[in-house]
Design a protein around this motif. Structure first.
Motif, mmCIF file in Angstrom:
data_model
loop_
_atom_site.group_PDB
_atom_site.id
_atom_site.type_symbol
_atom_site.label_atom_id
_atom_site.label_comp_id
_atom_site.label_asym_id
_atom_site.label_seq_id
_atom_site.Cartn_x
_atom_site.Cartn_y
_atom_site.Cartn_z
ATOM 1 N N GLU B 99 0.805 -1.216 0.000
ATOM 2 C CA GLU B 99 0.000 0.000 0.000
ATOM 3 C C GLU B 99 0.843 1.273 0.000
ATOM 4 O O GLU B 99 0.436 2.298 -0.547
ATOM 5 N N ASN B 100 1.987 1.197 0.679
ATOM 6 C CA ASN B 100 2.792 2.410 0.823
ATOM 7 C C ASN B 100 3.761 2.614 -0.330
ATOM 8 O O ASN B 100 4.404 3.645 -0.435
ATOM 9 N N LEU B 101 3.902 1.619 -1.160
ATOM 10 C CA LEU B 101 4.830 1.718 -2.286
ATOM 11 C C LEU B 101 4.043 2.094 -3.538
ATOM 12 O O LEU B 101 2.814 2.057 -3.534
ATOM 13 N N PRO B 102 4.726 2.527 -4.584
ATOM 14 C CA PRO B 102 4.026 3.155 -5.709
ATOM 15 C C PRO B 102 2.961 2.300 -6.383
ATOM 16 O O PRO B 102 3.019 1.073 -6.388
ATOM 17 N N GLU B 103 2.011 3.021 -6.957
ATOM 18 C CA GLU B 103 0.940 2.367 -7.715
ATOM 19 C C GLU B 103 1.503 1.862 -9.038
ATOM 20 O O GLU B 103 2.556 2.284 -9.483
ATOM 21 N N LYS B 104 0.727 1.021 -9.656
ATOM 22 C CA LYS B 104 1.134 0.548 -10.983
ATOM 23 C C LYS B 104 0.022 0.819 -11.965
ATOM 24 O O LYS B 104 -1.155 0.865 -11.612
#
Lengths: 155, 192
Positions: B99-104
């Motif tokens: 959740e805290n890492l970038p979207e794709k």
């Protein structure tokens, strides 16, 4: 039998050195062609930082250099010890960079201008302040391709 | 009768002369190839163009700060430079869809079809007092993170290193891992 003994009288025959000049000339031409005479006299102390992800700079004719570092020991009496910028053979100010870039551009063909690279040769002890100023000037001059010069790290 | 041509010039010193020249060029030759980290600066901001903050979600930005004491602050925590590459790789790849890492975002890419591409951006900020050596090391680590990811992907797909791929293959991989390292407008902190 006598025939053989007569022939082997004088040790090993001398090797002909007649082709030696040719060989040497060949080497000479090789080095003459590959030699690049240093165009600029470095006035600063330059020790490049180390990096692993380096790439070779291609098309040297399209590269312009900006040197940054402390003046050499012998010049410190005149110029002090603060890091300075060297363009060509002279110390320069940050504000001289746009002129330098445009003069470099004038030297090249118009269609080569987009491929020009600026190589920043910065001493590893320099602070980022001066480098940031240079980068801002380069941005204003639209010289966006840059290369931070570095040595290959010994692994 | 004795035919008298011109007397032959003694050529035995020719080698010496040639050697002399050879030594001169050997000494003056510098065989160093210029190499370094290639980067591209962002285009200048137009004066009439209002400085607008582009809205990027916090989870999509990997903030790397360098202060004047040469300390590294990554995403609000201090970090050693040795760990930066792994940290950056994890951020870009986001293997567990954290959740805290970038979207794709799914994009159509040659060879790979519809592939989720990370929206992550690495933001690098430095102080005027930061040493150039450290700055270059950080740049190096970040580029290394991208290069390793590209290499891994190339290995997985074609069993070759990224540098050995064909042009179109390289292009596809570059689309999967676009190198997005943004350097903020310089801020004046502390002395001029």
């Amino acid at each position: 039998m006598a025939k053989f003994t007569k022939k082997g009288k004088g040790g090993t025959p001398a090797i002909s050195t007649a082709s030696l000049p040719d060989i040497v000339f060949m080497l000479l031409f090789f080095f003459m062609v590959t030699t690049v005479m240093r165009e600029t006299d470095l006035k600063i102390k330059l020790k490049l930082p180390e990096a692993t992800e380096i790439k070779k700079l291609e098309k040297k004719s399209l590269v312009s250099y900006i040197y940054v570092g402390k003046p050499k020991k012998s010049l410190q009496g005149i110029y002090g010890t603060e890091p300075r910028i060297q363009l060509n053979d002279v110390f320069a100010k940050v504000s001289d960079i746009p002129d330098y870039i445009s003069s470099e551009r004038d030297k090249r063909d118009e269609k080569e201008v987009p491929f020009m690279t600026t190589s920043l040769k910065v001493d590893e002890e320099t602070k980022m302040g001066i480098v940031t100023d240079i980068k801002q000037e380069l941005r204003k001059a639209n010289a966006l391709k840059i290369n931070y010069s570095a040595r290959k790290k010994a692994e | 009768m004795a035919r008298r041509g011109t007397p032959e010039v003694n050529a035995s010193s020719m080698a010496d002369i040639a050697f002399l020249l050879l030594v001169f060029f050997l000494v003056t030759t510098t065989m160093d190839v210029d190499s370094g980290l290639s980067r591209k600066l962002p285009p200048p901001i137009e004066d009439n163009e209002e400085k607008k903050d582009i809205d990027i979600k916090e989870r999509n930005v990997y903030v790397v700060l360098l202060n004047m004491n040469n300390a590294l602050l990554v995403e609000g925590r201090e970090m050693k430079i040795e760990n930066l590459k792994e940290g950056a790789k994890e951020f870009i790849e986001n293997p567990l869809n954290n959740e805290n890492l970038p979207e794709k975002k799914n994009k159509d890419i040659d060879f790979f079809g519809n592939y989720p591409v990370s929206k992550g951006v690495i933001s690098l900020q430095n102080d005027r007092g930061t040493s150039y050596k450290l700055y270059l090391q950080v740049q190096n680590e970040l580029i290394a993170a991208y290069n390793e990811l590209r290499n891994e992907k190339a290995m997985q797909k074609w069993g070759k290193k990224f540098d050995d791929l064909k042009k179109i293959q390289k292009k596809a991989i570059k689309k999967i891992y676009p190198q997005r390292i943004s350097e903020a407008e310089p801020k004046n902190i502390g002395e001029n």
